[in-house]
Design a protein around this motif. Sequence first.
Motif, PDB file in Angstrom:
ATOM      1  N   LYS A   1     -13.562 -21.608  -7.912  1.00 54.32           N
ATOM      2  CA  LYS A   1     -14.832 -22.745  -8.036  1.00 54.32           C
ATOM      3  C   LYS A   1     -15.096 -23.266  -9.575  1.00 54.32           C
ATOM      4  O   LYS A   1     -14.824 -24.339  -9.693  1.00 54.32           O
ATOM      5  N   GLN A   2     -15.084 -21.944 -10.174  1.00 56.48           N
ATOM      6  CA  GLN A   2     -15.133 -22.331 -11.787  1.00 56.48           C
ATOM      7  C   GLN A   2     -13.851 -23.147 -12.302  1.00 56.48           C
ATOM      8  O   GLN A   2     -14.295 -24.107 -13.297  1.00 56.48           O
TER       9      GLN A   2
ATOM     10  N   ALA B   1     -13.903 -26.373 -11.292  1.00 57.93           N
ATOM     11  CA  ALA B   1     -14.749 -27.163 -11.921  1.00 57.93           C
ATOM     12  C   ALA B   1     -14.453 -27.522 -13.649  1.00 57.93           C
ATOM     13  O   ALA B   1     -14.684 -28.693 -14.157  1.00 57.93           O
ATOM     14  N   ASP B   2     -13.705 -26.657 -14.123  1.00 60.13           N
ATOM     15  CA  ASP B   2     -12.918 -26.927 -15.407  1.00 60.13           C
ATOM     16  C   ASP B   2     -12.033 -28.172 -15.349  1.00 60.13           C
ATOM     17  O   ASP B   2     -11.862 -28.922 -16.330  1.00 60.13           O
TER      18      ASP B   2
ATOM     19  N   SER C   1     -11.883 -30.507 -13.155  1.00 59.33           N
ATOM     20  CA  SER C   1     -12.775 -31.819 -12.902  1.00 59.33           C
ATOM     21  C   SER C   1     -13.462 -31.983 -14.312  1.00 59.33           C
ATOM     22  O   SER C   1     -13.588 -33.292 -14.538  1.00 59.33           O
ATOM     23  N   GLY C   2     -13.957 -31.169 -15.035  1.00 59.24           N
ATOM     24  CA  GLY C   2     -14.654 -31.462 -16.403  1.00 59.24           C
ATOM     25  C   GLY C   2     -13.517 -32.142 -17.458  1.00 59.24           C
ATOM     26  O   GLY C   2     -13.988 -32.869 -18.277  1.00 59.24           O
TER      27      GLY C   2
ATOM     28  N   SER D   1     -16.541 -36.595  -9.310  1.00 60.20           N
ATOM     29  CA  SER D   1     -15.727 -35.448  -9.146  1.00 60.20           C
ATOM     30  C   SER D   1     -16.173 -34.345  -8.489  1.00 60.20           C
ATOM     31  O   SER D   1     -15.676 -33.269  -7.798  1.00 60.20           O
ATOM     32  N   GLY D   2     -17.501 -34.262  -8.430  1.00 62.83           N
ATOM     33  CA  GLY D   2     -18.275 -33.368  -7.652  1.00 62.83           C
ATOM     34  C   GLY D   2     -17.706 -33.316  -6.053  1.00 62.83           C
ATOM     35  O   GLY D   2     -17.777 -32.422  -5.417  1.00 62.83           O
TER      36      GLY D   2
ATOM     37  N   VAL E   1     -14.166 -32.197  -5.629  1.00 61.51           N
ATOM     38  CA  VAL E   1     -14.077 -30.818  -5.731  1.00 61.51           C
ATOM     39  C   VAL E   1     -14.412 -30.023  -4.584  1.00 61.51           C
ATOM     40  O   VAL E   1     -13.809 -29.307  -4.116  1.00 61.51           O
TER      41      VAL E   1
ATOM     42  N   SER F   1     -12.481 -27.466  -1.750  1.00 59.55           N
ATOM     43  CA  SER F   1     -13.137 -26.107  -1.455  1.00 59.55           C
ATOM     44  C   SER F   1     -13.413 -26.141  -0.026  1.00 59.55           C
ATOM     45  O   SER F   1     -13.543 -25.083   0.587  1.00 59.55           O
TER      46      SER F   1
END
Length: 334
Positions: free
Chosen positions: A274-275, A278-279, A281-282, A293-294, A297, A301
């Motif tokens: 998940k992290q 997030a990286d 998508s960042g 993006s949230g 993602v 998931s």
Amino acid sequence: PASLLTFFEKELKAPADKALSEDEQDYRHECLVILLGTTGKYLKKDIDTLTSIIKLLVKELTTPSETVQEAVADCLVPLGQVVKETDLAKDTLELLLSDVTSAASYGDRRGAAFGIGAFVKGMGIAVLKGHNIVNRLKEAAEKGTPQSRQGALGAFECLCARLGFLFEPYVIVIFPVMLKCVSNSNDLVRDGAKATLAVIMNKLTAHGMRQVLAPVLNELVSESQWKTRAEATRLLGYIVQCASKQVASSLPQIVDSITEALSDPHPKVKDAAKQAMADVSGSIRNPELGRISGSLVGALSDPANKTKAALDALLQCEFVHSIDAPSLAILVPV
């Protein structure tokens, strides 16, 4: 020169001044070391005095202050270049290689690591092969005690920091060892590996970044230890975050691997995935996709429950800007 050396040696050996704080003591020590090293640069023909200066500087590497140790290492680089053809340089390097894995305290091992990086920088990268340094450190990182493994990893960190892209061919050789060490049960080894990987990631070129991706992706498929899988997954996100342009062609493969890790049976691997996602998508540069993006993602998931919301968000999205590689890597699987 002799009188200067006597003065510096006397001041370095002097007891701590109680009127000074610990930081002020370190600054004073650092200044003395820099003055001593600078003096040595102008004594190219005086090998006896240079020997005394280098021995004194190497002794100062045991000072339990990283600021002082870095200052000593900076001074050793030009001195290593001056004496690189002498037995003094070879003997000093061998001493540092011994101390980095066998010294009793962390401060001594850390200082030896700084010294190795500095001497190799000064003597030239060919000394790595001449003294079989990488293989010796690699063996220590694989099979030694936790303290010696920590020291070897610190040496790799300092070598990469000093040599930059010149150390890149060796990074590809030692990278699988790094991945094993980040899942070690001992905190000394694990923290040392993480610190080394952070430096490596900041120094790699685009070509080097692509080269290290292969062992990372392989670990996700073949590794049985969950800690290694978790760190490899986290590292994928870090790689994308640091060098999204360099690994643009490999992003679909990276996202697929992270997506698979999201369904890993171990919760820690899932959290790492998940992290990492997030990286990824960042690193999206497209403002329209960045806003949703949230949702994207979330669809990757938890596709069963969140895909519809992500598709609805896409239907309402009006694209004005070009779509970059990280955007496509997340968008296409949804």
